[in-house]
Design an enzyme around this catalytic site. Structure first.
Site, PDB file in Angstrom:
ATOM      1  N   ARG A 551       0.831  -1.203   0.000  1.00 11.28           N
ATOM      2  CA  ARG A 551       0.000   0.000   0.000  1.00 11.28           C
ATOM      3  C   ARG A 551       0.861   1.247   0.000  1.00 11.28           C
ATOM      4  O   ARG A 551       1.939   1.278   0.602  1.00 11.28           O
ATOM      5  CB  ARG A 551      -0.871   0.039   1.260  1.00 11.28           C
ATOM      6  CG  ARG A 551      -1.944  -1.013   1.308  1.00 11.28           C
ATOM      7  CD  ARG A 551      -2.941  -0.728   2.423  1.00 11.28           C
ATOM      8  NE  ARG A 551      -2.280  -0.577   3.714  1.00 11.28           N
ATOM      9  CZ  ARG A 551      -2.779   0.121   4.726  1.00 11.28           C
ATOM     10  NH1 ARG A 551      -3.916   0.771   4.592  1.00 11.28           N
ATOM     11  NH2 ARG A 551      -2.144   0.192   5.875  1.00 11.28           N
ATOM     12  N   SER A 612       8.356  -5.304   6.012  1.00 13.04           N
ATOM     13  CA  SER A 612       8.039  -6.415   6.923  1.00 13.04           C
ATOM     14  C   SER A 612       8.897  -7.646   6.666  1.00 13.04           C
ATOM     15  O   SER A 612       8.377  -8.749   6.469  1.00 13.04           O
ATOM     16  CB  SER A 612       6.564  -6.775   6.779  1.00 13.04           C
ATOM     17  OG  SER A 612       5.795  -5.613   6.888  1.00 13.04           O
ATOM     18  N   ASP A 666       6.497  -3.844  10.045  1.00  8.68           N
ATOM     19  CA  ASP A 666       5.028  -3.742  10.121  1.00  8.68           C
ATOM     20  C   ASP A 666       4.515  -3.949  11.541  1.00  8.68           C
ATOM     21  O   ASP A 666       3.512  -3.358  11.940  1.00  8.68           O
ATOM     22  CB  ASP A 666       4.348  -4.732   9.167  1.00  8.68           C
ATOM     23  CG  ASP A 666       4.704  -6.193   9.454  1.00  8.68           C
ATOM     24  OD1 ASP A 666       5.704  -6.445  10.149  1.00  8.68           O
ATOM     25  OD2 ASP A 666       3.996  -7.080   8.958  1.00  8.68           O
TER      26      ASP A 666
END
Length: 925
Positions: A551, A612, A666
């Site tokens: 995103r 992440s 993350d």
């Protein structure tokens, strides 16, 4: 007078609709744990959760207690679809008075029947240790708690033996059989003491069998009928007995049977609908004739529905109609009708002979004269009308009850229409020529969405009892085999305590400067030392890269709060596994696309980069990639500073609209995002495609970074826990196969037990083994099941939804080209539950180590802390979060842990880290 009498015995269609509604309401009351005790339709669970599948084989003994006889059968099944069972049977008349005597005498007699039958049908040279399973058909109301455990609630049908109500009838029969099996009893049993009057001989020769008998299943005659009609390849899910008494049973969705702990699949429910109306709901249908029959019965006010439809009472209803009409001088005028005062003068057989010969009154005259009446021709015609009305009403009421059950099944299975086979037996069904026609036409009028096919029960409920017993043994053998397969995945509390202790050891090793390089839990410093304080303002970009989707966000922080806009972009597999330059160029292209759409190209915005993957962070905006996970393997990245790789790509693309100020894992982003709303949020947890955790550690314990003051967020990278072999004892054959087929065998082993990327594959491996062992799909090979990743983790979430109809599970499996029976669906659900429960428990054990360490660090007896959580497995799986929280509470009782869902993923957290970094930079300037 005659027309008035006939009108009272006919029921309008509208009233039948009302009755159907009342019955459904009472059925729901009977199934509910809260209202079960008040319900008149008792809805008793039978613990029969499966119908025959045709593979059953072996020898099965059946004892059926009938109105005036004991029926014994020996049934041999050959696993051929039950098309040609061999049967031997005998019927023994009950001695006079035994139905009103002591219960012990009744059960002793039944046991003697068994012994007598076996002595005549089995040879004596059989291995006496071999067990012969017995199914017991006991047609009275019982509260069953297992298939072989049933407490008698009440006698009926003329039985009233002492010392049995409230006792387990299976135990009573087993004790009587064991008593007969004693060495000094055999001769006495064979002789029969004058009690035995054999009524039928064998249909075929039986195999030799031993006399060691074990009662493995109890059912009533209705359930036996359903199972009898389930033979020969036809699934039968409803059965009705229209006999001296009346009852119906059907396969209900197990989760609706709240009086049991069974939630998977279906369970046969014995409605015991004979008591319907005992609460007054049938008062307006209860005629003066019914009232008179009820008052003369042995149980006034009870079993009112049964007294309107059971063949034990129909002759009596007719008798009372005749008494009333004679008193009104509408029948038998001028003749002696005193015989009508004799109870039992008319039998149901009389009624059936009259209604089945409607074209002639000769039969009517013969019957009336035989009982001592002198009828006129008009009396014979009226007798015919009355019998037709009473028997027709009984058939109509049976049809109304059936319509209630069919509509309920259709609704609870979430179907637009239902097609179902209904097994029927009993004196009224067999003896009344129009019974089936009325049953079908009236039930169709009342439940037009349901199409029933009537199956006549051949051989009563005896064969069905053998089937129940055979299915019970098949399921018991299957259960043992299933438990053997799943046992390695089922963790004890001791197992979890050990995992918690191992995690704590690895955490301490990861924090130590000397031991860090060899620790499997890397405990990486993040250089995030503060959470938002509310003074942050402005627009910030965030990039959230953690899986196949990523995103790009713009986060606007004002005094009024946070607003966000975002877009999701896909990373093709070719780029995930291509070169590093291609990967980061693709990411910059997406950022440019997003900023263009948001009119932000002209601005230089601070960017927080959520990355992440395991990194060694050496500063807030500098981190070296340690290894790729989650299916990524882009070349030229491991060992490199990923922030610099992103900056280099921006230079290649000549993009100046962003400035990377912080790289955030993350998990840290999730903690920060939740920390904006809850200052007590000091732990971040991800359980999605992968899994990880972070928490605020005391700086003095972080040996890998200089300084002792304050706290720093530690990115645990706990997915690699166990890579050093410390979890090998938990790794099953299935886990090893899954691990070997991943792109990083031997790595991220804890993650491979927990995260969404692997659970579906673990389930697939279990299904393959179960199919091989013929526990699933009847052992038929399933080519589609051989395909890697065909069983997505999202299927686990769907299959485990509480109350999801088996039909829907079946639809999911059909999508995968798996031809699953309902039994297969139940087993599939159990496999999914076992795998997801283990994942949640292991996650909880890891988290227990974290919260207990934080509690010890702070020197408190009780720690209150919030965990910010993100990840599709945690959010979307119906049971994962609850299983995780329950296990954590058990393993860390001194920690009060609150879980807070990260509303907008780790993107907002990355922007907040960027905002805090920007605020600190501005303060420095």
């Amino acid at each position: 007078q005659i027309q008035r009498a006939l009108r009272t015995l006919s029921i309008p269609l509208e009233r039948l609709h009302v009755m159907k509604g009342h019955m459904i309401e009472d059925m729901c009351k009977g199934l509910s744990r809260q209202t079960h005790a008040q319900a008149k339709v008792r809805m008793l669970p039978t613990y029969i959760c499966s119908t025959p599948n045709g593979t059953e084989k072996g020898n099965f003994l059946v004892v059926e207690l009938c109105q005036s006889q004991v029926r014994t059968l020996l049934v041999t099944l050959y696993g051929d679809g039950n098309l040609s069972p061999q049967m031997m049977y005998k019927i023994y008349d009950l001695p006079e008075g035994i139905t009103q005597g002591e219960g012990e005498a009744l059960f002793d007699f039944i046991a003697q029947c068994v012994t007598q039958f076996l002595s005549e049908t089995t040879s004596s040279d059989t291995d006496s240790e071999q067990c012969l399973p017995l199914g017991f058909v006991f047609p009275f109301t019982c509260r069953q708690t297992q298939l072989n455990k049933a407490e008698l609630l009440s006698w009926s049908k003329g039985f009233n033996c002492s010392g049995v109500v409230g006792k387990d009838v299976v135990e009573l029969l087993q004790a009587a059989i064991d008593k007969q099996a004693g060495p000094d009893k055999e001769g006495e049993a064979s002789g029969g003491g004058g009690w035995f009057k054999s009524r039928k001989s064998s249909q075929s020769a039986a195999p030799s069998q031993s006399r060691h008998v074990e009662v493995v299943a109890l059912m009533n005659d209705t359930v036996g009928t359903m199972m009898t009609c389930s033979m020969e390849g036809r699934a039968c899910e409803v059965a009705m007995v229209a006999d001296k008494g009346s009852n119906c049973c059907f396969m209900a969705e197990a989760y609706l049977v709240e009086t049991t702990d069974e939630t998977s699949g279906r369970m046969c429910v014995n409605t015991e609908w004979g008591c319907f109306g005992d609460d007054g709901t049938l008062n307006d249908l209860f005629t003066p004739y019914d009232q008179a029959v009820d008052e003369e019965s042995s149980n006034p006010g009870e079993k009112r529905f049964e007294k309107m439809v059971g063949t034990l009472y129909l002759g009596e209803i007719v008798r009372h109609v005749l008494i009333a009409l004679t008193a009104e001088k509408a029948m038998f005028t001028g003749t002696d009708a005193a015989v009508l005062k004799e109870k039992g003068v008319f039998t149901t057989q009389h009624l059936l002979e009259i209604v089945n010969n409607e074209d002639s009154i000769t039969e009517v005259r013969r019957i009336l004269e035989a009982v001592g009446l002198q009828p006129s021709e008009r009396d014979c015609g009226r007798m015919q009308q009355i019998c037709r009305a009473v028997v027709g009403r009984a058939a109509t009421l049976h049809a109304t009850g059936l319509a209630a059950i069919l509509s309920y099944m259709c609704q609870t299975r979430d179907l637009e229409s239902l097609m179902v086979n209904v097994g029927v037996e009993g004196e009224l069904f067999a003896g009344y020529s129009r019974f089936e026609e009325i049953l079908l036409s009236v039930s169709r009028l009342l439940a037009p969405e349901c199409m029933a096919t009537i199956l006549a029960s051949r051989d009563g409920s005896g064969r069905g009892a053998a089937m129940v017993t055979a299915v019970a043994l098949r399921l018991a053998a299957q259960r043992h085999a299933v438990d053997e397969v799943l046992a390695p995945l089922r963790l004890s509390r001791d197992d979890l305590v050990k995992v918690q202790a191992l995690m704590r050891e690895e955490m301490d090793r990861g924090l130590g400067k000397e031991t860090n390089p060899s620790a499997s839990v890397r405990m990486l410093p993040t250089y995030v030392t503060h959470t938002p304080d509310g003074t942050e303002k402005g627009d910030f970009l965030a990039l959230d890269l953690g899986g196949t989707n990523f995103r790009v966000l713009v986060v606007r922080i004002t005094e009024d709060g946070i607003t966000m806009a975002s877009e999701i972009y896909v990373i093709p597999v070719g780029i995930m596994q291509g070169s590093g330059e291609e990967l980061f160029d693709h990411i910059i292209d997406c950022i440019i696309d997003f900023q263009t759409k948001q009119n932000l190209v002209a601005q230089m915005l601070p960017l927080g980069f959520t990355f992440s993957f395991p990194c060694q962070q050496v500063g807030l905006d500098k981190a070296l990639l340690l290894t790729w996970t989650k299916g990524f393997s882009a070349s030229g990245c491991v060992g490199q500073d990923v922030v610099q790789l992103l900056r280099d790509a921006a230079k290649r693309k000549r993009h100046l609209g962003m400035q990377v100020v912080a790289l955030v894992n993350d998990t840290v982003g999730t903690m920060m995002a939740c920390g904006y709303d809850d200052p007590k949020c000091e732990i971040g947890l991800i359980v999605g495609t992968g899994t990880n955790a972070c928490y605020m550690e005391e700086m003095k314990n972080v040996g890998t970074v200089e300084g002792d003051q304050g706290r720093m967020c530690i990115n645990m990278e706990w997915g690699a826990f166990g890579d050093n072999g410390c979890l090998d004892h938990l790794f099953t054959h299935f886990d090893q196969v899954v691990d070997e087929t991943t792109i990083n065998p031997g790595k991220q082993r804890f993650e491979k037990l927990i995260s969404g990327m692997y659970l579906g594959e673990i389930v697939r491996q279990i299904l393959l083994v179960m199919t091989e062992k013929e526990l699933l799909f009847q052992g038929k090979p399933c080519p589609k099941l051989q395909t890697k990743d065909i069983f997505k983790t999202k299927f686990l979430s769907t299959i485990e939804l509480n109350g999801l109809a088996l039909r829907q599970i079946r639809a999911i499996l059909n999508e995968l080209e798996l031809d699953a029976s309902f039994e297969d669906c139940v087993l599939m659900r159990e496999v999914c539950q076992t795998v997801s429960l283990r994942a949640a428990q292991l996650c909880a054990a890891g988290l227990a180590a974290v919260v207990e360490k934080m509690r010890e660090n702070r020197g408190v007896d009780q720690l209150s802390v919030t965990v910010g959580v993100d990840g599709t497995l945690y959010k979307l799986h119906p049971c994962f979060s609850n299983n995780l929280q329950t296990t954590l509470k058990d393993l860390a009782p001194n920690c009060n842990v609150t879980f807070m869902l990260s509303e907008d993923g780790s993107g907002k957290g990355a922007a907040l880290v960027a905002a805090v970094a920007d605020r600190a930079a501005n303060a420095m300037e």
